[in-house]
Write a protein that holds these residues in place. Sequence first.
Motif, PDB file in Angstrom:
ATOM      1  N   GLN A  31      43.770  35.116  37.382  1.00 19.54           N
ATOM      2  CA  GLN A  31      42.574  35.556  38.054  1.00 19.54           C
ATOM      3  C   GLN A  31      42.687  35.509  39.443  1.00 19.54           C
ATOM      4  OE1 GLN A  31      39.235  33.475  36.754  1.00 19.54           O
ATOM      5  NE2 GLN A  31      39.649  33.154  34.622  1.00 19.54           N
ATOM      6  N   SER A  32      43.423  34.548  39.975  1.00 21.64           N
ATOM      7  CA  SER A  32      43.634  34.171  41.401  1.00 21.64           C
ATOM      8  C   SER A  32      44.844  34.104  42.048  1.00 21.64           C
ATOM      9  CB  SER A  32      42.351  33.178  41.887  1.00 21.64           C
ATOM     10  OG  SER A  32      41.309  33.397  41.535  1.00 21.64           O
ATOM     11  N   PHE A  34      47.495  32.584  45.217  1.00 25.51           N
ATOM     12  CA  PHE A  34      47.192  31.629  46.576  1.00 25.51           C
ATOM     13  C   PHE A  34      48.690  31.785  47.126  1.00 25.51           C
ATOM     14  CE2 PHE A  34      43.209  29.887  45.478  1.00 25.51           C
ATOM     15  CZ  PHE A  34      43.145  30.127  44.308  1.00 25.51           C
ATOM     16  N   TYR A  36      50.584  29.188  49.751  1.00 23.41           N
ATOM     17  CA  TYR A  36      50.498  27.833  50.336  1.00 23.41           C
ATOM     18  C   TYR A  36      51.840  27.685  51.407  1.00 23.41           C
ATOM     19  CZ  TYR A  36      46.833  25.795  47.682  1.00 23.41           C
ATOM     20  OH  TYR A  36      45.511  25.740  47.068  1.00 23.41           O
ATOM     21  N   LEU A  46      46.959  25.560  52.015  1.00 19.96           N
ATOM     22  CA  LEU A  46      46.531  27.015  51.869  1.00 19.96           C
ATOM     23  C   LEU A  46      46.620  27.955  53.220  1.00 19.96           C
ATOM     24  CD1 LEU A  46      45.510  28.930  49.531  1.00 19.96           C
ATOM     25  CD2 LEU A  46      43.176  28.329  50.321  1.00 19.96           C
ATOM     26  N   PHE A  49      44.437  33.453  50.177  1.00 21.36           N
ATOM     27  CA  PHE A  49      44.271  33.606  48.551  1.00 21.36           C
ATOM     28  C   PHE A  49      43.670  35.127  48.413  1.00 21.36           C
ATOM     29  CE2 PHE A  49      39.511  34.121  48.142  1.00 21.36           C
ATOM     30  CZ  PHE A  49      39.002  33.433  49.055  1.00 21.36           C
ATOM     31  N   TYR A  51      42.254  38.129  44.977  1.00 24.21           N
ATOM     32  CA  TYR A  51      42.047  38.285  43.566  1.00 24.21           C
ATOM     33  C   TYR A  51      41.734  39.385  43.234  1.00 24.21           C
ATOM     34  CZ  TYR A  51      37.253  37.390  45.870  1.00 24.21           C
ATOM     35  OH  TYR A  51      36.097  37.588  46.311  1.00 24.21           O
ATOM     36  N   MET A  92      46.269  31.178  39.389  1.00 25.13           N
ATOM     37  CA  MET A  92      45.408  30.647  38.605  1.00 25.13           C
ATOM     38  C   MET A  92      45.157  31.155  37.268  1.00 25.13           C
ATOM     39  SD  MET A  92      42.994  28.408  38.247  1.00 25.13           S
ATOM     40  CE  MET A  92      42.352  27.791  39.955  1.00 25.13           C
ATOM     41  N   ALA A  95      42.304  31.237  32.048  1.00 21.65           N
ATOM     42  CA  ALA A  95      41.545  30.365  31.659  1.00 21.65           C
ATOM     43  C   ALA A  95      40.679  29.690  32.999  1.00 21.65           C
ATOM     44  CB  ALA A  95      41.944  29.134  30.820  1.00 21.65           C
ATOM     45  N   GLY A  96      41.384  30.081  33.927  1.00 22.26           N
ATOM     46  CA  GLY A  96      40.841  29.507  35.414  1.00 22.26           C
ATOM     47  C   GLY A  96      40.810  28.214  35.653  1.00 22.26           C
ATOM     48  N   ASN A  97      41.851  27.549  35.096  1.00 24.15           N
ATOM     49  CA  ASN A  97      41.975  25.848  35.483  1.00 24.15           C
ATOM     50  C   ASN A  97      43.155  25.685  36.176  1.00 24.15           C
ATOM     51  OD1 ASN A  97      43.424  26.374  33.061  1.00 24.15           O
ATOM     52  ND2 ASN A  97      42.045  25.231  31.922  1.00 24.15           N
ATOM     53  N   LYS A  98      44.271  25.663  35.378  1.00 27.18           N
ATOM     54  CA  LYS A  98      45.641  25.176  35.732  1.00 27.18           C
ATOM     55  C   LYS A  98      46.051  26.287  36.820  1.00 27.18           C
ATOM     56  CE  LYS A  98      49.306  25.539  33.239  1.00 27.18           C
ATOM     57  NZ  LYS A  98      50.192  25.325  31.987  1.00 27.18           N
ATOM     58  N   LEU A  99      46.405  25.532  38.000  1.00 23.09           N
ATOM     59  CA  LEU A  99      47.156  26.213  39.037  1.00 23.09           C
ATOM     60  C   LEU A  99      48.409  25.978  38.907  1.00 23.09           C
ATOM     61  CD1 LEU A  99      46.292  28.145  41.602  1.00 23.09           C
ATOM     62  CD2 LEU A  99      46.284  26.064  43.003  1.00 23.09           C
ATOM     63  N   THR A 100      49.340  27.257  38.895  1.00 21.94           N
ATOM     64  CA  THR A 100      50.862  26.950  38.690  1.00 21.94           C
ATOM     65  C   THR A 100      51.456  27.433  39.929  1.00 21.94           C
ATOM     66  OG1 THR A 100      50.457  27.300  36.229  1.00 21.94           O
ATOM     67  CG2 THR A 100      52.674  27.622  37.261  1.00 21.94           C
TER      68      THR A 100
END
Lengths: 111, 115
Positions: A31-32, A34, A36, A46, A49, A51, A92, A95-100
Amino acid sequence: QKEVEQNSGPLSVPEGAIASLNCTYSDRGSQSFFWYRQYSGKSPELIMFIYSNGDKEDGRFTAQLNKASQYVSLLIRDSQPSDSATYLCAVMGAAGNKLTFGGGTRVLVKP
Amino acid sequence: GAGVSQSPSNKVTEKGKDVELRCDPISGHTALYWYRQSLGQGLEFLIYFQGNSAPDKSGLPSDRFSAERTGGSVSTLTIQRTQQEDSAVYLCASSSYRATNEKLFFGSGTQLSVL
């Protein structure tokens, strides 16, 4: 295949030139995205970002996203010695949780 | 505090000992991540906490690693029977998770050295 891949570098660019960094990701539903920046011995911070497909500009930085090709890039215009750092791409998941994070690209800007 | 606080900043331990690493996130941040970074490498995801949801433990490398988050705030990462390959910087990050593009704020990390 790693979830997020970057060329480790180092990417050496002369001062004032454009630095171009690339990142590919495997999760098509991501979804998103980034970017860094991490200076040696410091924590990541950061800088951008994005999306939506296309370009996003912020000062000397431009992020580019192509979801069809699962590709995100970062351009640094008018590179300065202070831009010398490792740039980490982060994605991201669907599932919108884990940032890899990818492994990072080391950039060296030479005066 | 104003930022994410991690302690200790440095930890030297002997192989086989247990260690506990602590993270104090920014007040009000519901999302908390633990990452590991070996020298010259990227960030390896370990575990993710979001509010009262079950944590995502998919990145924990072995059952020697565990983490908890008490009261939705402070988190502790525990490594049992440490091995030399556990030596790395352990980074904690938090975010307010109002949207999927929320910025992560990182702590300064704990440098773990296993002798």
